[in-house]
Design a protein around this motif. Structure first.
Motif, PDB file in Angstrom:
ATOM      1  N   LEU A 227       0.829  -1.208   0.000  1.00 10.12           N
ATOM      2  CA  LEU A 227       0.000   0.000   0.000  1.00 10.12           C
ATOM      3  C   LEU A 227       0.859   1.252   0.000  1.00 10.12           C
ATOM      4  O   LEU A 227       0.508   2.248  -0.637  1.00 10.12           O
ATOM      5  CB  LEU A 227      -0.930   0.013   1.221  1.00 10.12           C
ATOM      6  N   LEU A 228       1.966   1.205   0.705  1.00  3.53           N
ATOM      7  CA  LEU A 228       2.875   2.350   0.732  1.00  3.53           C
ATOM      8  C   LEU A 228       3.423   2.626  -0.662  1.00  3.53           C
ATOM      9  O   LEU A 228       3.438   3.780  -1.113  1.00  3.53           O
ATOM     10  CB  LEU A 228       4.018   2.072   1.709  1.00  3.53           C
ATOM     11  N   LEU A 229       3.856   1.586  -1.369  1.00  4.86           N
ATOM     12  CA  LEU A 229       4.388   1.763  -2.712  1.00  4.86           C
ATOM     13  C   LEU A 229       3.337   2.359  -3.645  1.00  4.86           C
ATOM     14  O   LEU A 229       3.603   3.312  -4.387  1.00  4.86           O
ATOM     15  CB  LEU A 229       4.872   0.420  -3.259  1.00  4.86           C
ATOM     16  N   ALA A 230       2.139   1.789  -3.614  1.00  5.28           N
ATOM     17  CA  ALA A 230       1.080   2.269  -4.501  1.00  5.28           C
ATOM     18  C   ALA A 230       0.669   3.696  -4.152  1.00  5.28           C
ATOM     19  O   ALA A 230       0.433   4.529  -5.035  1.00  5.28           O
ATOM     20  CB  ALA A 230      -0.126   1.333  -4.434  1.00  5.28           C
ATOM     21  N   GLY A 231       0.588   3.986  -2.861  1.00  8.87           N
ATOM     22  CA  GLY A 231       0.192   5.324  -2.441  1.00  8.87           C
ATOM     23  C   GLY A 231       1.196   6.385  -2.842  1.00  8.87           C
ATOM     24  O   GLY A 231       0.824   7.459  -3.329  1.00  8.87           O
ATOM     25  N   VAL A 232       2.472   6.104  -2.662  1.00  5.67           N
ATOM     26  CA  VAL A 232       3.505   7.054  -3.062  1.00  5.67           C
ATOM     27  C   VAL A 232       3.451   7.276  -4.571  1.00  5.67           C
ATOM     28  O   VAL A 232       3.571   8.414  -5.054  1.00  5.67           O
ATOM     29  CB  VAL A 232       4.901   6.551  -2.637  1.00  5.67           C
ATOM     30  N   ALA A 233       3.248   6.211  -5.334  1.00 10.22           N
ATOM     31  CA  ALA A 233       3.176   6.348  -6.787  1.00 10.22           C
ATOM     32  C   ALA A 233       2.008   7.242  -7.202  1.00 10.22           C
ATOM     33  O   ALA A 233       2.133   8.063  -8.115  1.00 10.22           O
ATOM     34  CB  ALA A 233       3.056   4.976  -7.440  1.00 10.22           C
ATOM     35  N   ALA A 234       0.869   7.084  -6.541  1.00  5.18           N
ATOM     36  CA  ALA A 234      -0.282   7.932  -6.845  1.00  5.18           C
ATOM     37  C   ALA A 234       0.036   9.394  -6.571  1.00  5.18           C
ATOM     38  O   ALA A 234      -0.314  10.289  -7.354  1.00  5.18           O
ATOM     39  CB  ALA A 234      -1.496   7.484  -6.037  1.00  5.18           C
TER      40      ALA A 234
ATOM     41  N   ALA B  26       0.176   0.153 -10.518  1.00  8.86           N
ATOM     42  CA  ALA B  26      -1.228   0.315 -10.122  1.00  8.86           C
ATOM     43  C   ALA B  26      -1.460   1.657  -9.440  1.00  8.86           C
ATOM     44  O   ALA B  26      -2.498   2.299  -9.636  1.00  8.86           O
ATOM     45  CB  ALA B  26      -1.636  -0.831  -9.201  1.00  8.86           C
ATOM     46  N   GLY B  27      -0.497   2.105  -8.641  1.00  8.56           N
ATOM     47  CA  GLY B  27      -0.628   3.402  -7.986  1.00  8.56           C
ATOM     48  C   GLY B  27      -0.601   4.551  -8.971  1.00  8.56           C
ATOM     49  O   GLY B  27      -1.362   5.516  -8.835  1.00  8.56           O
TER      50      GLY B  27
ATOM     51  N   GLY C 148      -3.832   7.059  -9.647  1.00 12.31           N
ATOM     52  CA  GLY C 148      -3.587   8.490  -9.530  1.00 12.31           C
ATOM     53  C   GLY C 148      -4.002   9.244 -10.780  1.00 12.31           C
ATOM     54  O   GLY C 148      -4.609  10.321 -10.704  1.00 12.31           O
ATOM     55  N   LEU C 149      -3.700   8.692 -11.946  1.00 11.22           N
ATOM     56  CA  LEU C 149      -4.092   9.328 -13.202  1.00 11.22           C
ATOM     57  C   LEU C 149      -5.605   9.347 -13.363  1.00 11.22           C
ATOM     58  O   LEU C 149      -6.185  10.332 -13.837  1.00 11.22           O
ATOM     59  CB  LEU C 149      -3.436   8.610 -14.383  1.00 11.22           C
TER      60      LEU C 149
ATOM     61  N   ALA D  61      -4.479   3.856 -18.375  1.00 11.37           N
ATOM     62  CA  ALA D  61      -3.756   2.588 -18.504  1.00 11.37           C
ATOM     63  C   ALA D  61      -2.541   2.740 -19.406  1.00 11.37           C
ATOM     64  O   ALA D  61      -1.437   2.279 -19.078  1.00 11.37           O
ATOM     65  CB  ALA D  61      -4.691   1.510 -19.036  1.00 11.37           C
ATOM     66  N   VAL D  62      -2.716   3.387 -20.554  1.00 11.79           N
ATOM     67  CA  VAL D  62      -1.608   3.557 -21.495  1.00 11.79           C
ATOM     68  C   VAL D  62      -0.499   4.419 -20.889  1.00 11.79           C
ATOM     69  O   VAL D  62       0.686   4.068 -20.945  1.00 11.79           O
ATOM     70  CB  VAL D  62      -2.122   4.171 -22.815  1.00 11.79           C
ATOM     71  N   TRP D  63      -0.882   5.534 -20.280  1.00 13.75           N
ATOM     72  CA  TRP D  63       0.134   6.416 -19.704  1.00 13.75           C
ATOM     73  C   TRP D  63       0.809   5.781 -18.493  1.00 13.75           C
ATOM     74  O   TRP D  63       2.018   5.962 -18.283  1.00 13.75           O
ATOM     75  CB  TRP D  63      -0.483   7.761 -19.335  1.00 13.75           C
ATOM     76  N   ALA D  64       0.062   5.038 -17.700  1.00 13.64           N
ATOM     77  CA  ALA D  64       0.672   4.383 -16.537  1.00 13.64           C
ATOM     78  C   ALA D  64       1.722   3.372 -16.976  1.00 13.64           C
ATOM     79  O   ALA D  64       2.823   3.311 -16.412  1.00 13.64           O
ATOM     80  CB  ALA D  64      -0.400   3.706 -15.690  1.00 13.64           C
TER      81      ALA D  64
END
Length: 268
Positions: A15-22, A206-207, A211-212, A223-226
């Motif tokens: 969750l930390l990884l995904a949250g930071v990415a967002a 996924a994060g 976020g996008l 999806a494409v930009w991520a």
């Protein structure tokens, strides 16, 4: 606002990884929903986020009770990521049954072990539900019941078929990533490096995606930009560190500089 729901007592860091990415893609507000035993630590590790505590089983898993609580916490979210760090497929099915029907009007990203709840045609999303699925080859095998070798032989065809059958955008991750939409478009990304297979890399992707979405991108745009940003971040690290040895958390640190460069706003 983006929300990330998932985790287990043994894997709170996803969750930390995904949250930071967002946050790195510029989402304005972030919420996390995590097992009660992990929530305080996540709140300290990521002070930019509001962290909700979910009831957990005796083994530290999220189950049907926590699905109901997560749905209550998600009422203000524009986009929701479900799955990073979740464990125990039996518990996940109950969790998803309770959660998804209550948040079906939001933009959803379903990732990691949460994807196992889709097997045997358990869900088919309606036109009113906006969903992106982010399976790797193994997770797609669990969704379809096919062998991994069958999916590896025709990833484009499998992504297209599942996208159409479930009425969801599918980003099938592998040596090449195929992004398929329910209305027949398929995008291919083949510029990633072996380093992207590092543990936790999928949580970063996924994060970025959630976020996008929270920032207003459509499902296929996000999806494409991520996928592009994730792969490009890996390539930047490969040039600096090498193909092996960089960490998933370092991918997130490359996202903002990369986006600023693409927008022409990087410092000279």
């Amino acid at each position: 606002m983006a929300m990330v729901i998932g985790g287990a007592a043994e894997v709170p860091g996803a969750l930390l990884l995904a949250g930071v990415a967002a946050l790195r893609v510029g989402v304005g507000k972030l919420q996390l929903a995590a097992p009660r035993s992990a929530a305080p630590q996540l709140g300290v590790a990521l002070p930019e986020a509001r962290v909700f505590s979910l009831p957990e089983s005796g083994d530290g898993f999220l189950d049907r009770r926590s699905g109901a609580r997560a749905a209550d916490c998600a009422h203000g979210a524009d986009a929701i990521l479900i799955g990073p760090g979740m464990l125990n497929e039996d518990a996940i099915r109950g969790f998803m049954d309770e959660l998804v029907r209550k948040v079906a009007d939001r933009q959803l990203v379903i990732d990691a072990a949460a994807l196992t709840a889709l097997r045997d045609g358990r869900y088919r999303f309606t036109e009113e539900t906006h969903v992106v699925l982010t399976p790797n080859i193994g997770e797609m095998a669990k969704i379809t019941g096919e062998k991994k070798e069958t999916i590896e032989a025709d990833p484009r065809g499998v992504a297209t078929s599942v996208s159409r059958d479930l009425n969801a955008v599918v980003a099938l991750k592998g040596a090449e990533t195929f992004i398929a939409t329910p209305y027949g478009e398929v995008f291919r990304y083949a510029e990633g490096d072996v380093g992207l297979a590092t543990s936790g890399s999928g949580d970063i992707l996924a994060g970025v995606l959630v976020g996008l979405l929270a920032r207003g991108a459509t499902l296929d745009q996000a999806a494409v930009w991520a996928v592009f940003l994730h792969g490009s971040a890996g390539n930047r690290l490969t040039r600096r560190i090498g193909q092996l040895g960089f960490l998933a958390r370092e991918l997130a640190d490359e996202i903002a500089p990369l986006m600023n460069t693409l927008s022409g706003k990087s410092r000279t």
